[in-house]
Design a protein around this motif. Structure first.
Motif, PDB file in Angstrom:
ATOM      1  N   GLY A  77       0.815  -1.304   0.006  1.00 39.34           N
ATOM      2  CA  GLY A  77       0.199  -0.251   0.079  1.00 39.34           C
ATOM      3  C   GLY A  77       0.794   1.270   0.054  1.00 39.34           C
ATOM      4  O   GLY A  77       1.940   1.498   0.325  1.00 39.34           O
ATOM      5  N   LYS A  78       0.106   2.211  -0.458  1.00 45.53           N
ATOM      6  CA  LYS A  78       0.762   3.709  -0.363  1.00 45.53           C
ATOM      7  C   LYS A  78      -0.149   4.571   0.131  1.00 45.53           C
ATOM      8  O   LYS A  78      -1.459   4.905  -0.757  1.00 45.53           O
ATOM      9  N   PHE A  79       0.118   5.304   1.216  1.00 45.05           N
ATOM     10  CA  PHE A  79      -0.884   6.344   1.319  1.00 45.05           C
ATOM     11  C   PHE A  79      -0.672   7.767   1.259  1.00 45.05           C
ATOM     12  O   PHE A  79       0.857   8.061   1.749  1.00 45.05           O
ATOM     13  N   ASP A  80      -1.216   8.510   0.505  1.00 41.82           N
ATOM     14  CA  ASP A  80      -0.837   9.995   0.460  1.00 41.82           C
ATOM     15  C   ASP A  80      -1.561  10.715   1.359  1.00 41.82           C
ATOM     16  O   ASP A  80      -2.880  10.973   1.077  1.00 41.82           O
ATOM     17  N   ARG A  81      -0.863  10.974   2.377  1.00 40.38           N
ATOM     18  CA  ARG A  81      -1.563  12.083   3.488  1.00 40.38           C
ATOM     19  C   ARG A  81      -2.272  13.233   2.800  1.00 40.38           C
ATOM     20  O   ARG A  81      -3.265  13.689   3.175  1.00 40.38           O
TER      21      ARG A  81
ATOM     22  N   PHE B 135      -9.084  -0.586   8.410  1.00 41.73           N
ATOM     23  CA  PHE B 135      -8.765  -0.117   6.885  1.00 41.73           C
ATOM     24  C   PHE B 135      -7.830  -1.578   6.318  1.00 41.73           C
ATOM     25  O   PHE B 135      -8.223  -1.992   5.405  1.00 41.73           O
ATOM     26  N   TYR B 136      -7.120  -1.820   7.130  1.00 41.51           N
ATOM     27  CA  TYR B 136      -6.139  -2.894   6.447  1.00 41.51           C
ATOM     28  C   TYR B 136      -6.575  -4.179   6.255  1.00 41.51           C
ATOM     29  O   TYR B 136      -6.481  -4.980   5.441  1.00 41.51           O
TER      30      TYR B 136
ATOM     31  N   ALA C 132      -4.114  -8.481   7.045  1.00 44.30           N
ATOM     32  CA  ALA C 132      -3.866  -6.793   7.610  1.00 44.30           C
ATOM     33  C   ALA C 132      -2.701  -6.359   8.019  1.00 44.30           C
ATOM     34  O   ALA C 132      -1.680  -5.525   7.782  1.00 44.30           O
ATOM     35  N   GLY C 133      -1.727  -7.574   8.862  1.00 44.22           N
ATOM     36  CA  GLY C 133      -0.616  -7.039   9.351  1.00 44.22           C
ATOM     37  C   GLY C 133       0.409  -6.918   8.290  1.00 44.22           C
ATOM     38  O   GLY C 133       1.301  -6.141   8.402  1.00 44.22           O
ATOM     39  N   LEU C 134       0.209  -7.701   7.420  1.00 46.14           N
ATOM     40  CA  LEU C 134       1.345  -7.705   6.221  1.00 46.14           C
ATOM     41  C   LEU C 134       1.151  -6.490   5.487  1.00 46.14           C
ATOM     42  O   LEU C 134       2.065  -5.886   5.004  1.00 46.14           O
TER      43      LEU C 134
END
Length: 135
Positions: free
Chosen positions: A39-43, A85-86, A125-127
């Motif tokens: 994943g990549k989260f753009d804050r 979310f994960y 989720a943890g991964l």
């Protein structure tokens, strides 16, 4: 009674890569499914891009007979990824991958239907959290 709004939603998804290799399909052998989430989260934009690679193999084969790379774009309310979310984002994206695997394997004429099972993917989720980059 007022319900609460979801703190994230799926905006879009796409299949980045689909590979079907009928030479590696064995019809009478149990199927193995391997998952690789990232994943990549753009804050700043409050968007999360979930990448989910699924490899479907026959038995102990090292090469998958079907490989799918899918990306899902989620809009997140706020500048923090909620913990749930994960787990839930993977569960939201998986049915699209499941349908695509069935479709492409049917079109490849494997001779038997390939239907991935419904699964509890909460263990991923943890991964996903480990493999998430926050910008």
């Amino acid at each position: 009674m007022h319900g609460t709004q979801a703190s994230f939603s799926l905006v879009n998804y796409r299949f980045d890569k689909i590979v079907v290799q009928s030479a590696f399909f064995q019809p009478q052998v149990p199927t193995r499914i391997d998952f690789a989430p990232s994943g990549k989260f753009d804050r700043a934009a409050n968007t999360f891009i979930l990448g989910l690679t699924v490899k479907v193999s026959s038995g102990n084969a090292t090469e998958p007979f079907c490989l799918v790379d899918c990306s899902g774009a989620f809009k997140i309310d706020g500048d923090v990824v909620p913990e749930f979310f994960y787990t839930n984002s993977i569960a939201i994206l998986y049915p699209y991958i499941r349908a695509m695997v069935s479709l492409v394997c049917l079109q490849a004429n494997f001779g038997s239907a390939i239907v991935l099972p419904t699964m509890n993917l909460s263990g991923l989720a943890g991964l996903l959290k480990e493999r998430t980059v926050i910008e």
